[in-house]
Design a protein around this motif. Structure first.
Motif, PDB file in Angstrom:
ATOM      1  N   HIS A 128      -1.311   9.698 -14.920  1.00 26.79           N
ATOM      2  CA  HIS A 128      -1.377   8.586 -13.963  1.00 26.79           C
ATOM      3  C   HIS A 128      -1.101   9.126 -12.560  1.00 26.79           C
ATOM      4  O   HIS A 128      -0.077   8.796 -11.947  1.00 26.79           O
ATOM      5  CB  HIS A 128      -0.368   7.498 -14.337  1.00 26.79           C
ATOM      6  CG  HIS A 128      -0.449   7.077 -15.775  1.00 26.79           C
ATOM      7  ND1 HIS A 128       0.469   7.486 -16.722  1.00 26.79           N
ATOM      8  CD2 HIS A 128      -1.355   6.297 -16.419  1.00 26.79           C
ATOM      9  CE1 HIS A 128       0.144   6.967 -17.896  1.00 26.79           C
ATOM     10  NE2 HIS A 128      -0.959   6.243 -17.744  1.00 26.79           N
ATOM     11  N   PRO A 129      -2.024   9.950 -12.030  1.00 26.31           N
ATOM     12  CA  PRO A 129      -1.772  10.610 -10.749  1.00 26.31           C
ATOM     13  C   PRO A 129      -1.631   9.642  -9.584  1.00 26.31           C
ATOM     14  O   PRO A 129      -0.807   9.869  -8.689  1.00 26.31           O
ATOM     15  CB  PRO A 129      -2.985  11.531 -10.576  1.00 26.31           C
ATOM     16  CG  PRO A 129      -4.049  10.925 -11.445  1.00 26.31           C
ATOM     17  CD  PRO A 129      -3.329  10.335 -12.600  1.00 26.31           C
ATOM     18  N   ASP A 130      -2.410   8.576  -9.564  1.00 28.35           N
ATOM     19  CA  ASP A 130      -2.311   7.646  -8.437  1.00 28.35           C
ATOM     20  C   ASP A 130      -0.944   6.975  -8.395  1.00 28.35           C
ATOM     21  O   ASP A 130      -0.353   6.797  -7.324  1.00 28.35           O
ATOM     22  CB  ASP A 130      -3.422   6.587  -8.519  1.00 28.35           C
ATOM     23  CG  ASP A 130      -4.797   7.173  -8.212  1.00 28.35           C
ATOM     24  OD1 ASP A 130      -4.845   8.259  -7.610  1.00 28.35           O
ATOM     25  OD2 ASP A 130      -5.812   6.544  -8.575  1.00 28.35           O
ATOM     26  N   ALA A 131      -0.439   6.593  -9.551  1.00 26.08           N
ATOM     27  CA  ALA A 131       0.895   5.998  -9.604  1.00 26.08           C
ATOM     28  C   ALA A 131       1.952   7.019  -9.194  1.00 26.08           C
ATOM     29  O   ALA A 131       2.945   6.668  -8.530  1.00 26.08           O
ATOM     30  CB  ALA A 131       1.183   5.471 -11.000  1.00 26.08           C
ATOM     31  N   ALA A 132       1.750   8.276  -9.574  1.00 25.82           N
ATOM     32  CA  ALA A 132       2.709   9.320  -9.215  1.00 25.82           C
ATOM     33  C   ALA A 132       2.772   9.492  -7.703  1.00 25.82           C
ATOM     34  O   ALA A 132       3.864   9.520  -7.110  1.00 25.82           O
ATOM     35  CB  ALA A 132       2.331  10.637  -9.891  1.00 25.82           C
ATOM     36  N   PHE A 151       9.417  -0.979  -7.394  1.00 29.23           N
ATOM     37  CA  PHE A 151       8.103  -0.353  -7.576  1.00 29.23           C
ATOM     38  C   PHE A 151       7.373  -0.994  -8.757  1.00 29.23           C
ATOM     39  O   PHE A 151       6.161  -1.188  -8.719  1.00 29.23           O
ATOM     40  CB  PHE A 151       8.266   1.147  -7.808  1.00 29.23           C
ATOM     41  CG  PHE A 151       6.952   1.891  -7.835  1.00 29.23           C
ATOM     42  CD1 PHE A 151       6.302   2.216  -6.661  1.00 29.23           C
ATOM     43  CD2 PHE A 151       6.373   2.247  -9.046  1.00 29.23           C
ATOM     44  CE1 PHE A 151       5.081   2.890  -6.683  1.00 29.23           C
ATOM     45  CE2 PHE A 151       5.166   2.921  -9.080  1.00 29.23           C
ATOM     46  CZ  PHE A 151       4.515   3.243  -7.884  1.00 29.23           C
ATOM     47  N   GLY A 152       8.125  -1.343  -9.801  1.00 28.91           N
ATOM     48  CA  GLY A 152       7.520  -1.978 -10.969  1.00 28.91           C
ATOM     49  C   GLY A 152       6.868  -3.302 -10.665  1.00 28.91           C
ATOM     50  O   GLY A 152       5.964  -3.734 -11.383  1.00 28.91           O
ATOM     51  N   ARG A 153       7.292  -3.955  -9.582  1.00 33.73           N
ATOM     52  CA  ARG A 153       6.699  -5.242  -9.222  1.00 33.73           C
ATOM     53  C   ARG A 153       5.254  -5.114  -8.759  1.00 33.73           C
ATOM     54  O   ARG A 153       4.567  -6.119  -8.587  1.00 33.73           O
ATOM     55  CB  ARG A 153       7.526  -5.912  -8.121  1.00 33.73           C
ATOM     56  CG  ARG A 153       8.918  -6.328  -8.574  1.00 33.73           C
ATOM     57  CD  ARG A 153       9.574  -7.273  -7.586  1.00 33.73           C
ATOM     58  NE  ARG A 153      10.979  -7.467  -7.925  1.00 33.73           N
ATOM     59  CZ  ARG A 153      11.998  -6.925  -7.275  1.00 33.73           C
ATOM     60  NH1 ARG A 153      11.773  -6.162  -6.205  1.00 33.73           N
ATOM     61  NH2 ARG A 153      13.246  -7.140  -7.661  1.00 33.73           N
ATOM     62  N   GLN A 154       4.807  -3.886  -8.579  1.00 32.77           N
ATOM     63  CA  GLN A 154       3.395  -3.684  -8.238  1.00 32.77           C
ATOM     64  C   GLN A 154       2.520  -3.703  -9.495  1.00 32.77           C
ATOM     65  O   GLN A 154       1.332  -3.392  -9.427  1.00 32.77           O
ATOM     66  CB  GLN A 154       3.218  -2.345  -7.500  1.00 32.77           C
ATOM     67  CG  GLN A 154       4.227  -2.100  -6.391  1.00 32.77           C
ATOM     68  CD  GLN A 154       4.445  -3.313  -5.520  1.00 32.77           C
ATOM     69  OE1 GLN A 154       3.488  -3.921  -5.032  1.00 32.77           O
ATOM     70  NE2 GLN A 154       5.703  -3.675  -5.309  1.00 32.77           N
ATOM     71  N   GLY A 155       3.121  -4.086 -10.614  1.00 34.83           N
ATOM     72  CA  GLY A 155       2.372  -4.134 -11.861  1.00 34.83           C
ATOM     73  C   GLY A 155       2.413  -2.835 -12.621  1.00 34.83           C
ATOM     74  O   GLY A 155       1.620  -2.615 -13.543  1.00 34.83           O
ATOM     75  N   VAL A 156       3.346  -1.956 -12.263  1.00 36.91           N
ATOM     76  CA  VAL A 156       3.452  -0.641 -12.898  1.00 36.91           C
ATOM     77  C   VAL A 156       4.658  -0.627 -13.835  1.00 36.91           C
ATOM     78  O   VAL A 156       5.769  -0.964 -13.443  1.00 36.91           O
ATOM     79  CB  VAL A 156       3.621   0.473 -11.837  1.00 36.91           C
ATOM     80  CG1 VAL A 156       3.728   1.833 -12.517  1.00 36.91           C
ATOM     81  CG2 VAL A 156       2.468   0.444 -10.855  1.00 36.91           C
ATOM     82  N   GLN A 157       4.433  -0.235 -15.077  1.00 32.15           N
ATOM     83  CA  GLN A 157       5.538  -0.050 -16.014  1.00 32.15           C
ATOM     84  C   GLN A 157       6.106   1.351 -15.811  1.00 32.15           C
ATOM     85  O   GLN A 157       5.419   2.355 -16.021  1.00 32.15           O
ATOM     86  CB  GLN A 157       5.070  -0.221 -17.453  1.00 32.15           C
ATOM     87  CG  GLN A 157       6.195   0.010 -18.465  1.00 32.15           C
ATOM     88  CD  GLN A 157       5.775  -0.359 -19.873  1.00 32.15           C
ATOM     89  OE1 GLN A 157       5.530  -1.519 -20.165  1.00 32.15           O
ATOM     90  NE2 GLN A 157       5.694   0.657 -20.732  1.00 32.15           N
ATOM     91  N   ALA A 163       0.852  -1.187   0.000  1.00 30.72           N
ATOM     92  CA  ALA A 163       0.000   0.000   0.000  1.00 30.72           C
ATOM     93  C   ALA A 163       0.886   1.235   0.000  1.00 30.72           C
ATOM     94  O   ALA A 163       1.157   1.825   1.036  1.00 30.72           O
ATOM     95  CB  ALA A 163      -0.909   0.009   1.226  1.00 30.72           C
ATOM     96  N   PRO A 164       1.421   1.616  -1.166  1.00 28.99           N
ATOM     97  CA  PRO A 164       2.435   2.659  -1.208  1.00 28.99           C
ATOM     98  C   PRO A 164       1.937   4.052  -0.919  1.00 28.99           C
ATOM     99  O   PRO A 164       2.706   4.940  -0.631  1.00 28.99           O
ATOM    100  CB  PRO A 164       2.982   2.562  -2.629  1.00 28.99           C
ATOM    101  CG  PRO A 164       1.872   1.987  -3.426  1.00 28.99           C
ATOM    102  CD  PRO A 164       1.141   1.056  -2.496  1.00 28.99           C
ATOM    103  N   LEU A 167       3.723   4.606 -15.272  1.00 29.44           N
ATOM    104  CA  LEU A 167       4.277   5.773 -14.609  1.00 29.44           C
ATOM    105  C   LEU A 167       5.409   6.307 -15.475  1.00 29.44           C
ATOM    106  O   LEU A 167       6.358   5.583 -15.796  1.00 29.44           O
ATOM    107  CB  LEU A 167       4.818   5.424 -13.214  1.00 29.44           C
ATOM    108  CG  LEU A 167       5.454   6.582 -12.449  1.00 29.44           C
ATOM    109  CD1 LEU A 167       4.402   7.632 -12.076  1.00 29.44           C
ATOM    110  CD2 LEU A 167       6.166   6.077 -11.187  1.00 29.44           C
ATOM    111  N   ASN A 168       5.315   7.571 -15.866  1.00 31.75           N
ATOM    112  CA  ASN A 168       6.319   8.206 -16.720  1.00 31.75           C
ATOM    113  C   ASN A 168       7.013   9.329 -15.953  1.00 31.75           C
ATOM    114  O   ASN A 168       6.363  10.273 -15.504  1.00 31.75           O
ATOM    115  CB  ASN A 168       5.663   8.762 -17.989  1.00 31.75           C
ATOM    116  CG  ASN A 168       4.991   7.666 -18.800  1.00 31.75           C
ATOM    117  OD1 ASN A 168       5.570   6.609 -19.017  1.00 31.75           O
ATOM    118  ND2 ASN A 168       3.770   7.917 -19.237  1.00 31.75           N
TER     119      ASN A 168
END
Length: 386
Positions: free
Chosen positions: A303-307, A77-83, A47-48, A60-61
């Motif tokens: 992608h505000p939530d990822a940011a 961080f990418g292991r949370q399914g985020v590229q 839960a980041p 996430l860019n």
């Protein structure tokens, strides 16, 4: 949005087209080259940040300085399914030009401006106002690096890394005590002549003379500005051999005698030098710049939530310490020196200046003199080694 003319005088605009201009360019080339994407599988129980249902999306860019985050952190961080995609810029001016030209359509979710530029960027509508409720780990950040003059109450940004400026000298050539910017100027024109390296940063160079003479580093007095520019161009520049954003290389190679540097780069050069004992680091008196790079979210974020999740993730002690070890600069978290000691990191007095040094540092700002420093820098390059 208002045009941001103050940041890009004509001469600076020309130099922005050349490689390695700007603070800590490191491995960054000019243009927007992808550094790669890191992907992974979603981990359970992570839960980041305070994001509803923990759903942070899949992309996430980040637009940042070159080689400025530990790849292990990006991978985790990418292991949370985020590229995670990172592109690099080589100066704050390049970052601002990109955001200003795209006007909310840059495609970036996080950017990394230096705090000096935050006021101007926020006033010109380039940054989103932060929802600090989504960054609970902000509580881990030392109050010293919160609520800055440039960004009251962390309205637009959060500390990523911070550092200061000083110099290293070869004690086998300069065998007298060196403590001040006045010492730097004297040695540059004597023992170290033609073996001097300065940072590729006009304002940082101006501070050398202003501080040595007891002037305010933020002075905009036309007489003081002219005096400073004249001295550095005509008295110092002929003794300068190089302007570099990677001064640690001169320490590693042993190819200079006097090296103007940021503390983290100096430490890295010292640790990699073949004969480190010959080099002495100085936090010069009476003052120097204390800079801070920040995490910020640009207007138009996709992608505000990822940011928010990523910023919060990087404010965790373990992740922050990895970045300290990788890039060599403190991230400003409370108790970070103790963690660094436990991890066996070396030269911590260079990485974490004591309070008496911090208390005499200043933070540079964009002022009416900024354009004059840019012009001075160009003139110094023309005179260097003359």
């Amino acid at each position: 949005m208002a045009t941001i003319r103050a940041l890009v005088p004509t001469q600076l605009e020309r130099r922005m087209k050349t490689p390695a201009f700007g603070r800590r360019a490191l491995l960054a080339g000019f243009g927007i080259g992808a550094l790669g994407a890191l992907t992974g599988c979603r981990a359970e129980g992570f839960a980041p940040s305070a994001v509803p249902n923990g759903n942070i999306g899949s992309n996430l860019n980040i637009y940042t300085w070159g080689d400025y985050s530990d790849p292990a952190n990006l991978e985790e961080f990418g292991r949370q399914g985020v590229q995670v995609q990172t592109d690099s810029f080589a100066s704050n001016e390049e970052l601002i030009a990109k955001l200003g030209a795209t006007r909310g359509t840059s495609g970036y979710d996080i950017v990394v401006p230096t705090s000096t530029y935050l006021t101007l960027m926020s006033k010109n509508g380039l940054l989103e106002k932060l929802d600090l409720g989504k960054i609970p780990n902000l509580a881990n950040l030392d109050p010293e690096f919160q609520d800055s003059i440039a960004d009251p109450q962390n309205a637009y940004a959060v500390c990523k890394n911070w550092g200061t400026t000083g110099f290293l000298y070869d004690s086998t050539v300069i065998n007298r005590p060196m403590n001040s910017w006045a010492d730097f100027l004297e040695a540059a024109q004597n023992e170290a002549s033609n073996n001097v390296s300065l940072l590729e940063d006009p304002a940082e160079i101006a501070v050398i003379y202003l501080a040595a003479k007891g002037y305010d580093p933020l002075s905009t007095d036309p007489k003081i500005v002219a005096e400073c520019a004249d001295y550095l161009t005509n008295q110092l520049a002929p003794h300068v051999r190089a302007f570099s954003s990677t001064p640690q290389n001169f320490i590693i190679q042993g190819s200079m005698t006097l090296v103007h540097a940021f503390n983290g780069d100096a430490r890295r050069g010292y640790l990699e030098a073949e004969n480190p004992e010959r080099w002495k680091w100085v936090f010069p008196t009476p003052t120097a710049n204390r800079w801070m790079d920040t995490w910020a979210i640009p207007v138009g974020v996709q992608h505000p939530d990822a940011a928010y999740a990523f910023i919060n993730f990087m404010l965790q002690p373990d992740q922050a310490l990895k970045d300290v070890d990788y890039i060599g600069y403190s991230t400003g978290l409370t108790g970070q020196r103790e963690l660094a000691e436990a991890a066996g990191l070396k030269m911590l007095d260079v990485l974490f200046p004591p309070a008496e040094i911090l208390d005499r540092l200043v933070s540079l700002e964009i002022t009416e003199a900024s354009g004059a420093w840019v012009d001075m820098y160009g003139a110094m390059q023309a005179k260097a080694g003359a």
